[in-house]
Design a protein around this motif. Sequence first.
Motif, PDB file in Angstrom:
ATOM      1  N   LYS A  46       0.580  -1.145   0.193  1.00 26.46           N
ATOM      2  CA  LYS A  46      -0.132  -0.043  -0.146  1.00 26.46           C
ATOM      3  C   LYS A  46       0.782   1.115   0.229  1.00 26.46           C
ATOM      4  O   LYS A  46       0.733   2.271  -0.697  1.00 26.46           O
ATOM      5  N   SER A  47       1.637   1.486   1.247  1.00 22.68           N
ATOM      6  CA  SER A  47       2.611   2.351   0.800  1.00 22.68           C
ATOM      7  C   SER A  47       3.035   3.260  -0.134  1.00 22.68           C
ATOM      8  O   SER A  47       3.859   3.798  -0.228  1.00 22.68           O
ATOM      9  N   THR A  48       3.693   1.803  -1.086  1.00 22.42           N
ATOM     10  CA  THR A  48       4.606   1.376  -2.220  1.00 22.42           C
ATOM     11  C   THR A  48       3.578   1.848  -3.298  1.00 22.42           C
ATOM     12  O   THR A  48       4.629   3.294  -3.877  1.00 22.42           O
ATOM     13  N   TYR A  88       2.187  10.754   5.153  1.00 22.84           N
ATOM     14  CA  TYR A  88       2.353  10.057   5.677  1.00 22.84           C
ATOM     15  C   TYR A  88       2.503   9.259   7.356  1.00 22.84           C
ATOM     16  O   TYR A  88       2.528  10.461   7.898  1.00 22.84           O
ATOM     17  N   GLN A  89       2.930   8.221   7.653  1.00 23.72           N
ATOM     18  CA  GLN A  89       2.644   7.499   9.031  1.00 23.72           C
ATOM     19  C   GLN A  89       3.296   8.578   9.858  1.00 23.72           C
ATOM     20  O   GLN A  89       2.935   8.305  10.636  1.00 23.72           O
ATOM     21  N   GLU A  90       4.877   9.289   9.488  1.00 19.90           N
ATOM     22  CA  GLU A  90       4.576   9.512  10.223  1.00 19.90           C
ATOM     23  C   GLU A  90       4.967  11.076   9.861  1.00 19.90           C
ATOM     24  O   GLU A  90       4.970  11.207   8.602  1.00 19.90           O
ATOM     25  N   MET A 168      -4.411   9.378   2.524  1.00 18.52           N
ATOM     26  CA  MET A 168      -3.598  10.021   4.169  1.00 18.52           C
ATOM     27  C   MET A 168      -3.633   7.959   4.702  1.00 18.52           C
ATOM     28  O   MET A 168      -4.335   6.983   4.731  1.00 18.52           O
ATOM     29  N   ASP A 169      -2.270   7.846   4.767  1.00 19.51           N
ATOM     30  CA  ASP A 169      -1.620   6.497   5.138  1.00 19.51           C
ATOM     31  C   ASP A 169      -2.001   6.171   6.778  1.00 19.51           C
ATOM     32  O   ASP A 169      -0.589   6.449   7.549  1.00 19.51           O
ATOM     33  N   GLU A 170      -2.428   5.708   7.233  1.00 21.95           N
ATOM     34  CA  GLU A 170      -2.740   5.616   8.850  1.00 21.95           C
ATOM     35  C   GLU A 170      -3.181   6.993   9.436  1.00 21.95           C
ATOM     36  O   GLU A 170      -2.319   6.803  10.676  1.00 21.95           O
ATOM     37  N   PRO A 171      -3.844   7.629   8.487  1.00 23.74           N
ATOM     38  CA  PRO A 171      -3.715   8.959   9.967  1.00 23.74           C
ATOM     39  C   PRO A 171      -4.754   9.230  11.105  1.00 23.74           C
ATOM     40  O   PRO A 171      -3.895   9.773  11.773  1.00 23.74           O
TER      41      PRO A 171
HETATM   42 MG   LIG Z   1       2.909   0.839   5.328  1.00 23.93          MG
END
Ligand SMILES: [Mg+2]
Length: 499
Positions: A46-48, A88-90, A168-171
Motif C-alpha cells: 500500500k505505502s509503496t 505519511y505514517q510519520e 492519508m497513510d494510517e492517519p
Molecule cells: Mg504502510
Amino acid sequence: MENTIPVLEIKNVSKSFPGVKALQNVSLTAYKGECLALIGENGAGKSTLMKILSGAYSMDEGEIYIEGKKVNIHNPAEGQKAGVGVIYQELSLVRQFTAVENLFLGRWETAPGGVVKWKEMKKQVEDFYKSLGLHFNLNVPVGRLSVAQCQLIEITRAVFMNSKIIVMDEPTSSLTNTEVEILFDLMKRLQSQGITIIFISHKLEELFRACERVYVMKDGCNAGEFQLRDINKDTLVRAMVGRELKNYYPRKTNTPSDKVVLEVKDVDDGKMVHGVSFQVHAGEILGFSGLVGAGRTETMRAIFKAEPKAKGHVYIDGQEVSIKSPADAIRHGIAFATEDRRYEGLVLPLSVAHNISMANFDSICNKAGFINLRKERALAEKYKDNFNIRTPDVNKKVGELSGGNQQKVVVAKWMNTNVRVFIFDEPTRGIDVGAKAEIYQLMVDIAAQGNAVIMVSSELPEVLGVSDRILIMREGKITGELLAHEADEESIISFAIGG
Ligand SMILES: [Mg+2]
Ligand SMILES: Nc1ncnc2c1ncn2[C@@H]1O[C@H](COP(=O)(O)OP(=O)(O)OP(=O)(O)O)[C@@H](O)[C@H]1O
C-alpha cells in the motif's frame, strides 16, 4: 452520490526492491470527491504504491493518469505539481516552525528586496482555515501543538498546495476518538470541495464509516474491489488475508494466580503521572485503558526509568529493585515494547537480525564477547517464522520493512530475553488483522508461562478481548479497576472520562 469522473487512474504498476516484488501489475481508479479505502496486510504494498504516486519512489513499469492526462512523476515536487498530496505514517512538519511557515515551506512570499511578507502570508492562512472551519494557534511552533493538530495541519497543507488527491497513510493511529471525529469532519468537507481522498487504515470500522469503496491488496497485487455498503467486515478480512479468520481474540489459556510478580507503588514523574500504584500477578494480562494523554505510556516509562526524574518503588517477586536506567529494568526482567517503534523500539539502519538479538546479546555471544553470527541468524529466522515477519532476508535493514512488519520485530526483540514482566504499549498499532491475532496469542502464551503481562491499549475491543483485568487511567491517576469479564465499553469509558 455516485461519482463518475475519474481523477486518478493507476494502470499496471510494478515495482521491485532487491529480493522483493513489492507491486505487480497493480491498477486503481479513484473518482472526484470520493473517499477511497486501500487496505491489505502488512507488506502488501500500500505505502509503496502511494509513494510511487507521490514521486517518492519511481516505478519499474506502468502508467499514471490524472484527470485523463498521462503524468510522469519522478520526484515529490512533480507529484505535488500533478496535484498529489501524501500524509505519511510519520509526520513531516518542521517542528520549530509555525503553521504559517510550514504551509508556505519552500515558497515564502517576498517583497522586492527579499523581505518575507509574513503578514500577508498569515492572513492567507487565517482565511484558509476559516473557510475550513478550523482554528489553530498560528503563533507558536507546531512542535508545541498536539499530534492531532499537527496531523490536521499536515493535511490542510496538502489542500493549501492545491492537491486534488490526498493520500492519508494510517492517519488515525495516534488520534483520540474525538480527534478522529474532527478528522472525519475535515475529510467530508474536503470531499464536498471535490477533493479525492485515498485512505489507508488497518482499523476496518473506520473504513466502513469514512469510505464508499475499497481496494484490497495482497502480496503486491490487486485482490478485490468492493462497494463497502455491499459487504461486511468478514468479507473484507477474507479478501485481505485469503482465508476465513474466525477468532480475532485467542482462547485464554493463561490463568492469573495469587502470586504478585510486579508491584509498583507511588509512581510519579512530576508531570503526567501522579501516585500510581498497582500489582500484576503471575499468569495475568493486565490491560491499561484510558484516553490518549491519560498518562499510561508515561507510567510505563517511569517504571522502566526511561524518564530519569521519575520516582516510585518497584517490587519484582516481592523484592524491591532499584531501577535507575532502562538497562537496570531489563536486568531485573522487565521488557518494554514501546508504542513509538521508530524512535525507541528499533535501530532502523541495522538488520532485522541485529535488532532482534539486541536486547539479549548474552545468548548469542561467545565467551570472548564476539557475536556468533550463525546463532544470531538462527534466532532471527525462528522469530521471522513464528511471527510471520515479511522480509526476504533477516539481514535486510529494518527501516526497509513495512510499518506493521517493523512492529513485529519490536515484539520479537523482547521475546528472547529472560523476562518476568512484559509491557506492551499499543502493540497492535498499524498491524493488520491477521498479525494482530498472532500478537494476542503471543501475549496469552507469555502469560500462560507464568509471566506478568501489561498491555496499554486505546482499542477497547482489544482491551476487553485480551485482558484478564483492566485498570483505567485519567489525568495521571488510576480511576477504575474492572475484571474483563465484568467490563464492557461503557463501563471503561465512564472511568476514562470521569462520568
Ligand atoms: Mg504502510
Ligand atoms: N525502501 C525499501 N527498500 C526495500 N524494500 C522495501 C522498501 N520499501 C518497501 N519495501 C518492501 O516492499 C514491500 C511492501 O511494503 P509497503 O511498505 O508498501 O507495505 P504496506 O502495505 O504499506 O504495509 P503496512 O501495512 O505494514 O504499512 C515490503 O515487503 C517491504 O519490505
